[in-house]
Design a protein around this motif. Sequence first.
Motif, short mmCIF file in Angstrom:
data_model
loop_
_atom_site.label_atom_id
_atom_site.label_comp_id
_atom_site.label_asym_id
_atom_site.label_seq_id
_atom_site.Cartn_x
_atom_site.Cartn_y
_atom_site.Cartn_z
N THR A 32 62.50 -6.69 -76.82
CA THR A 32 62.42 -5.47 -76.83
C THR A 32 61.81 -5.11 -75.46
O THR A 32 61.23 -5.96 -74.50
N ALA A 33 61.99 -3.66 -74.90
CA ALA A 33 61.47 -3.21 -73.69
C ALA A 33 60.07 -3.49 -73.56
O ALA A 33 59.61 -3.65 -72.66
N GLN A 34 59.14 -3.50 -74.65
CA GLN A 34 57.90 -3.62 -74.62
C GLN A 34 57.55 -5.10 -74.40
O GLN A 34 56.52 -5.24 -73.54
N LEU A 35 58.06 -5.92 -74.94
CA LEU A 35 57.87 -7.15 -74.74
C LEU A 35 58.27 -7.47 -73.26
O LEU A 35 57.82 -8.54 -72.64
N LEU A 36 59.46 -7.17 -72.66
CA LEU A 36 59.69 -7.48 -71.43
C LEU A 36 58.82 -7.01 -70.37
O LEU A 36 58.38 -7.51 -69.48
N GLU A 42 56.08 -5.26 -65.29
CA GLU A 42 57.05 -4.25 -64.65
C GLU A 42 57.10 -2.95 -65.41
O GLU A 42 57.05 -3.01 -66.66
N PHE A 43 57.18 -1.71 -64.92
CA PHE A 43 57.21 -0.62 -65.61
C PHE A 43 58.90 -0.18 -65.98
O PHE A 43 59.12 0.39 -66.88
N ALA A 44 59.79 -0.85 -65.04
CA ALA A 44 61.30 -0.49 -65.10
C ALA A 44 61.85 -1.85 -65.43
O ALA A 44 61.49 -2.80 -64.62
N LEU A 45 63.02 -1.61 -66.44
CA LEU A 45 63.41 -3.23 -66.67
C LEU A 45 64.57 -3.38 -65.45
O LEU A 45 64.44 -4.64 -65.22
N GLU A 46 64.77 -2.51 -64.52
CA GLU A 46 65.66 -2.84 -63.56
C GLU A 46 64.93 -3.63 -62.33
O GLU A 46 65.41 -4.27 -61.68
N SER A 47 63.58 -3.45 -62.16
CA SER A 47 62.84 -4.05 -61.44
C SER A 47 62.57 -5.82 -61.76
O SER A 47 61.82 -6.31 -60.94
N ILE A 48 62.82 -5.92 -62.92
CA ILE A 48 62.41 -7.33 -63.24
C ILE A 48 63.56 -8.55 -62.56
O ILE A 48 64.91 -8.34 -62.82
N LEU A 49 62.95 -9.34 -61.72
CA LEU A 49 63.82 -10.29 -61.22
C LEU A 49 63.64 -11.78 -61.84
O LEU A 49 64.55 -12.57 -61.75
N ASP A 66 69.62 -4.95 -69.89
CA ASP A 66 69.16 -3.72 -69.43
C ASP A 66 68.30 -4.12 -68.08
O ASP A 66 68.26 -3.30 -67.16
N CYS A 67 68.02 -5.49 -68.05
CA CYS A 67 67.41 -6.04 -66.65
C CYS A 67 68.74 -6.49 -65.85
O CYS A 67 68.92 -7.72 -65.35
N ALA A 68 69.32 -5.20 -65.16
CA ALA A 68 70.28 -5.56 -64.44
C ALA A 68 70.27 -6.35 -63.18
O ALA A 68 71.38 -7.06 -62.73
N ASN A 69 69.06 -6.58 -62.55
CA ASN A 69 68.84 -7.30 -61.29
C ASN A 69 68.26 -8.65 -61.65
O ASN A 69 67.69 -9.18 -60.62
N SER A 91 73.69 -10.56 -61.48
CA SER A 91 72.83 -11.09 -60.42
C SER A 91 72.17 -12.36 -60.97
O SER A 91 71.66 -13.07 -60.30
N LEU A 92 72.44 -12.78 -62.12
CA LEU A 92 71.66 -13.90 -62.68
C LEU A 92 72.19 -15.14 -61.92
O LEU A 92 73.37 -15.67 -61.98
N ALA A 93 71.06 -16.12 -61.48
CA ALA A 93 71.72 -17.14 -60.55
C ALA A 93 71.10 -18.70 -61.40
O ALA A 93 71.93 -19.46 -61.43
N VAL A 94 70.16 -18.36 -62.09
CA VAL A 94 69.52 -19.64 -62.54
C VAL A 94 68.85 -19.27 -64.13
O VAL A 94 68.64 -18.22 -64.47
#
Length: 276
Positions: A32-36, A42-49, A66-69, A91-94
């Motif tokens: 879930t978004a809360q778990l992530l 991070e406050f935004a899922l797009e910020s998770i690398l 939703d973790c696009a990056n 963008s997923l590399a590993v």
Amino acid sequence: MRSAGAAAPREPGARMEARAEKGEEGEGGRITAQLLKASTGEFALESILLLKLRGRGIADLGCLGDCANLEWLDLSGNAISQLGPLAALKSLAVLNLSSNRVCSLEPLGSCESLQSLNIAGNLVSSLQQLQCLTGLRRLESLRLRDALGHLSNPVCAAGAYRSALGDMFPGLKAIDGERVSGRGSELYQLCKDLDSSLGRCPAAAAAEPPRTPKPWVEEGFWELRPARRSSIIEEAYRQFSDVLRECRELGQRADDTIAQAERALSVRADPSSYVF
């Protein structure tokens, strides 16, 4: 009226937190978004690398797409069987999916940046199931088997599966953690051949006592030898010695003259009558 020993009711926020923790750790959990956000801060899922959710009992990837990056993802040791949300991670590399229940890898064919994939300990039963990954031009490392972790896939039962993988993915540099091309592959093959050769040595040869080591150079190699001097240098040394001897003689004469003058001046009664 509630007795003094009765526990006070939990606040609504506490109950929600307890349910979240149970969902995060329980068998058959869902991302879930809360778990992530709780796992990464991070406050935004797009910020998770980078994301590590190892051994959390996860079976449903939920909103992971939703973790696009997202670039680095570890989902090892869960109960995942469907990879649909991963198709959105361009963008997923590993990616580490070891020790799950995956048999279909189709969604990973859209992960165009994927470089390293670990699917050891899953349910991949044929090379045909890997065909969907042949379009990943950046894929360099593919692991289907982990000997140290005792993880494998049914397809690994075929002895020639590694050579077949090399034909399917000519760009791979490592298969099951072993270098097959690129930097380090020649050294790896050399070490492997050396291990094989040592394994074939008879036991008697291994039992032979070590021989006395011999020096790398001949005896006396490191001793200093007198430098060879040319005739020009010899003549220069001789002339320098002559000049030095003359300087010493002149110095001695000067000392004698000064001493005589001091003695002559000391016999005069009136020091003010010195005449030069």
